[in-house]
Design a protein around this motif. Structure first.
Motif, PDB file in Angstrom:
ATOM      1  N   HIS A 148       1.882   0.018   6.857  1.00 29.69           N
ATOM      2  CA  HIS A 148       1.277   0.865   7.894  1.00 29.69           C
ATOM      3  C   HIS A 148       1.129   2.299   7.393  1.00 29.69           C
ATOM      4  CE1 HIS A 148       0.297   2.324  11.923  1.00 29.69           C
ATOM      5  NE2 HIS A 148       1.165   3.292  11.713  1.00 29.69           N
ATOM      6  N   ASN A 149       2.169   2.820   6.752  1.00 32.88           N
ATOM      7  CA  ASN A 149       2.117   4.189   6.236  1.00 32.88           C
ATOM      8  C   ASN A 149       1.095   4.317   5.108  1.00 32.88           C
ATOM      9  OD1 ASN A 149       4.107   4.992   8.032  1.00 32.88           O
ATOM     10  ND2 ASN A 149       5.780   4.683   6.572  1.00 32.88           N
ATOM     11  N   PHE A 150       1.004   3.299   4.264  1.00 30.84           N
ATOM     12  CA  PHE A 150       0.034   3.295   3.175  1.00 30.84           C
ATOM     13  C   PHE A 150      -1.380   3.345   3.746  1.00 30.84           C
ATOM     14  CE2 PHE A 150      -2.473   1.702  -0.322  1.00 30.84           C
ATOM     15  CZ  PHE A 150      -1.795   2.103  -1.466  1.00 30.84           C
ATOM     16  N   LYS A 151      -1.601   2.574   4.791  1.00 34.29           N
ATOM     17  CA  LYS A 151      -2.918   2.567   5.439  1.00 34.29           C
ATOM     18  C   LYS A 151      -3.221   3.927   6.071  1.00 34.29           C
ATOM     19  CE  LYS A 151      -3.799   1.465   9.620  1.00 34.29           C
ATOM     20  NZ  LYS A 151      -3.996   0.844  10.960  1.00 34.29           N
ATOM     21  N   GLU A 152      -2.261   4.464   6.797  1.00 37.78           N
ATOM     22  CA  GLU A 152      -2.477   5.738   7.474  1.00 37.78           C
ATOM     23  C   GLU A 152      -2.730   6.870   6.479  1.00 37.78           C
ATOM     24  OE1 GLU A 152      -2.621   6.361  10.939  1.00 37.78           O
ATOM     25  OE2 GLU A 152      -2.878   4.198  10.791  1.00 37.78           O
ATOM     26  N   ALA A 153      -2.074   6.827   5.333  1.00 44.72           N
ATOM     27  CA  ALA A 153      -2.245   7.880   4.321  1.00 44.72           C
ATOM     28  C   ALA A 153      -3.623   7.835   3.660  1.00 44.72           C
ATOM     29  CB  ALA A 153      -1.159   7.740   3.256  1.00 44.72           C
ATOM     30  N   SER A 154      -4.350   6.738   3.870  1.00 48.34           N
ATOM     31  CA  SER A 154      -5.670   6.608   3.247  1.00 48.34           C
ATOM     32  C   SER A 154      -6.762   7.331   4.020  1.00 48.34           C
ATOM     33  CB  SER A 154      -6.044   5.124   3.122  1.00 48.34           C
ATOM     34  OG  SER A 154      -6.450   4.585   4.374  1.00 48.34           O
ATOM     35  N   ALA A 155      -6.423   7.896   5.160  1.00 48.09           N
ATOM     36  CA  ALA A 155      -7.387   8.661   5.973  1.00 48.09           C
ATOM     37  C   ALA A 155      -8.622   7.845   6.335  1.00 48.09           C
ATOM     38  CB  ALA A 155      -7.782   9.947   5.253  1.00 48.09           C
ATOM     39  N   GLY A 156      -8.402   6.589   6.710  1.00 48.57           N
ATOM     40  CA  GLY A 156      -9.504   5.754   7.191  1.00 48.57           C
ATOM     41  C   GLY A 156     -10.126   4.863   6.148  1.00 48.57           C
ATOM     42  N   LEU A 157      -9.705   4.971   4.887  1.00 50.90           N
ATOM     43  CA  LEU A 157     -10.265   4.104   3.857  1.00 50.90           C
ATOM     44  C   LEU A 157      -9.829   2.652   4.056  1.00 50.90           C
ATOM     45  CD1 LEU A 157     -11.725   3.503   1.203  1.00 50.90           C
ATOM     46  CD2 LEU A 157      -9.673   4.278  -0.018  1.00 50.90           C
ATOM     47  N   TYR A 158      -8.538   2.453   4.329  1.00 53.50           N
ATOM     48  CA  TYR A 158      -8.019   1.101   4.556  1.00 53.50           C
ATOM     49  C   TYR A 158      -7.887   0.864   6.053  1.00 53.50           C
ATOM     50  CZ  TYR A 158      -6.836   1.911  -0.313  1.00 53.50           C
ATOM     51  OH  TYR A 158      -6.896   2.231  -1.643  1.00 53.50           O
ATOM     52  N   THR A 159      -8.436  -0.240   6.519  1.00 52.78           N
ATOM     53  CA  THR A 159      -8.437  -0.534   7.946  1.00 52.78           C
ATOM     54  C   THR A 159      -7.304  -1.471   8.353  1.00 52.78           C
ATOM     55  OG1 THR A 159      -9.984  -2.364   7.596  1.00 52.78           O
ATOM     56  CG2 THR A 159     -10.927  -0.199   8.081  1.00 52.78           C
ATOM     57  N   GLU A 160      -6.812  -2.254   7.410  1.00 53.72           N
ATOM     58  CA  GLU A 160      -5.685  -3.149   7.663  1.00 53.72           C
ATOM     59  C   GLU A 160      -5.158  -3.637   6.321  1.00 53.72           C
ATOM     60  OE1 GLU A 160      -6.703  -6.883   9.480  1.00 53.72           O
ATOM     61  OE2 GLU A 160      -8.552  -7.085   8.327  1.00 53.72           O
ATOM     62  N   ILE A 161      -3.870  -3.982   6.294  1.00 51.69           N
ATOM     63  CA  ILE A 161      -3.257  -4.542   5.094  1.00 51.69           C
ATOM     64  C   ILE A 161      -2.255  -5.599   5.541  1.00 51.69           C
ATOM     65  CG2 ILE A 161      -2.017  -4.073   2.951  1.00 51.69           C
ATOM     66  CD1 ILE A 161      -2.658  -1.092   3.339  1.00 51.69           C
ATOM     67  N   PHE A 162      -2.349  -6.780   4.979  1.00 45.43           N
ATOM     68  CA  PHE A 162      -1.313  -7.773   5.262  1.00 45.43           C
ATOM     69  C   PHE A 162      -1.025  -8.614   4.024  1.00 45.43           C
ATOM     70  CE2 PHE A 162      -5.366  -9.272   6.920  1.00 45.43           C
ATOM     71  CZ  PHE A 162      -5.497 -10.564   6.431  1.00 45.43           C
ATOM     72  N   VAL A 163       0.219  -9.050   3.946  1.00 41.74           N
ATOM     73  CA  VAL A 163       0.728  -9.780   2.792  1.00 41.74           C
ATOM     74  C   VAL A 163       1.068 -11.202   3.207  1.00 41.74           C
ATOM     75  CG1 VAL A 163       2.559  -9.850   1.040  1.00 41.74           C
ATOM     76  CG2 VAL A 163       1.669  -7.650   1.836  1.00 41.74           C
ATOM     77  N   MET A 164       0.744 -12.164   2.331  1.00 40.38           N
ATOM     78  CA  MET A 164       0.976 -13.587   2.610  1.00 40.38           C
ATOM     79  C   MET A 164       1.906 -14.201   1.577  1.00 40.38           C
ATOM     80  SD  MET A 164      -3.093 -14.176   3.101  1.00 40.38           S
ATOM     81  CE  MET A 164      -3.433 -12.729   2.090  1.00 40.38           C
ATOM     82  N   ASP A 165       2.647 -15.233   1.992  1.00 40.97           N
ATOM     83  CA  ASP A 165       3.540 -15.926   1.071  1.00 40.97           C
ATOM     84  C   ASP A 165       2.811 -17.079   0.382  1.00 40.97           C
ATOM     85  OD1 ASP A 165       3.387 -18.034   2.913  1.00 40.97           O
ATOM     86  OD2 ASP A 165       5.401 -17.721   3.702  1.00 40.97           O
ATOM     87  N   ASN A 166       3.561 -17.958  -0.274  1.00 37.96           N
ATOM     88  CA  ASN A 166       2.929 -19.044  -1.028  1.00 37.96           C
ATOM     89  C   ASN A 166       2.422 -20.186  -0.166  1.00 37.96           C
ATOM     90  OD1 ASN A 166       5.352 -20.276  -0.362  1.00 37.96           O
ATOM     91  ND2 ASN A 166       6.078 -20.480  -2.479  1.00 37.96           N
ATOM     92  N   LYS A 167       2.597 -20.071   1.140  1.00 35.29           N
ATOM     93  CA  LYS A 167       2.029 -21.043   2.074  1.00 35.29           C
ATOM     94  C   LYS A 167       0.893 -20.441   2.899  1.00 35.29           C
ATOM     95  CE  LYS A 167       6.295 -23.733   2.525  1.00 35.29           C
ATOM     96  NZ  LYS A 167       5.796 -24.886   1.734  1.00 35.29           N
ATOM     97  N   GLY A 168       0.647 -19.151   2.699  1.00 38.79           N
ATOM     98  CA  GLY A 168      -0.401 -18.473   3.453  1.00 38.79           C
ATOM     99  C   GLY A 168       0.073 -17.868   4.751  1.00 38.79           C
ATOM    100  N   LEU A 169       1.395 -17.824   4.966  1.00 40.54           N
ATOM    101  CA  LEU A 169       1.951 -17.220   6.176  1.00 40.54           C
ATOM    102  C   LEU A 169       2.150 -15.725   5.977  1.00 40.54           C
ATOM    103  CD1 LEU A 169       4.637 -19.927   7.000  1.00 40.54           C
ATOM    104  CD2 LEU A 169       2.590 -19.441   8.354  1.00 40.54           C
ATOM    105  N   ASN A 170       1.970 -14.964   7.045  1.00 37.17           N
ATOM    106  CA  ASN A 170       2.178 -13.522   6.972  1.00 37.17           C
ATOM    107  C   ASN A 170       3.630 -13.202   6.608  1.00 37.17           C
ATOM    108  OD1 ASN A 170      -0.440 -13.319   7.866  1.00 37.17           O
ATOM    109  ND2 ASN A 170       0.060 -12.387   9.833  1.00 37.17           N
ATOM    110  N   VAL A 171       3.781 -12.254   5.704  1.00 37.09           N
ATOM    111  CA  VAL A 171       5.099 -11.733   5.359  1.00 37.09           C
ATOM    112  C   VAL A 171       5.296 -10.374   6.017  1.00 37.09           C
ATOM    113  CG1 VAL A 171       6.601 -10.959   3.480  1.00 37.09           C
ATOM    114  CG2 VAL A 171       5.123 -12.960   3.159  1.00 37.09           C
TER     115      VAL A 171
END
Length: 200
Positions: A105-128
């Protein structure tokens, strides 16, 4: 001025015939923005992709979910979808409160609107972990996972261009396989929503 401004706005159908020009627009722009996004991975996203806490979180969830069946995954995904419409949302809240989710969330906010969302997935495709609530918990049936994690180290998938007619934003999802470099093994994937018009 955005580096992509000329590429994007030199297309005469961009605003006047967006509904009919999607495929033409996508093809015309893809070569230009594909190069830009690959450079973004190398120049700007390395701290994110190689963050030790992020890698540890993926590995921990891979171990935790090792025995999950497809039925278990479906159940978790259904739970997430129901929680997204409810005030009682233990699974969503647990994911969003994760230390790595706050980092994203902080990484996204620091981008000043460049990044709209960020999410990470595991080896099954589930959100981490994630910067914002996603519509579903399991991404394993979507290209953002199918065209990264299973394809191995350094796999990249760039989604379709999405044009928001109300905000006039031009967005794309950039997905990348994530590896534990100490073991040279792919462990998961990450998706970053990029606002192309905000790329300085």
């Amino acid at each position: 001025m955005s580096r992509l401004f000329i590429i994007l706005f030199s297309l005469p159908l961009f605003f006047s015939q967006v509904a009919h020009a999607g495929a033409i627009y996508d093809k015309a722009v893809r070569d230009g923005y594909y190069r830009v996004l690959k450079n973004m991975i190398n120049d700007e996203l390395n701290p994110l992709l190689n963050n030790s806490a992020l890698i540890t979180a993926i590995e921990e969830q891979n171990r935790k979910n090792k025995t999950l069946s497809q039925a278990d995954i479906k159940k978790l995904d259904n739970q997430w979808r129901k929680e997204s419409k409810s005030e009682n949302r233990p699974l969503i809240d647990a994911t969003l409160s994760h230390t790595v989710s706050r980092y994203l969330h902080n990484f996204k906010e620091a981008s000043a609107g460049l990044y709209t969302e960020i999410f990470v997935m595991d080896n099954k495709g589930l959100n981490v972990a994630q910067s914002d609530v996603t519509s579903d918990y399991w991404q394993g049936d979507e290209d953002k996972w199918l065209k990264t994690y299973p394809l191995g180290k350094d796999a990249i998938h760039i989604g379709e261009i999405v044009i928001d007619e109300s905000s006039q934003e031009v967005q794309v999802q950039l997905s990348v396989a994530i590896s534990d470099h100490s073991r040279n093994q792919v462990i998961g994937a990450i998706t970053i929503g990029v606002n192309l018009l905000n790329y300085q």
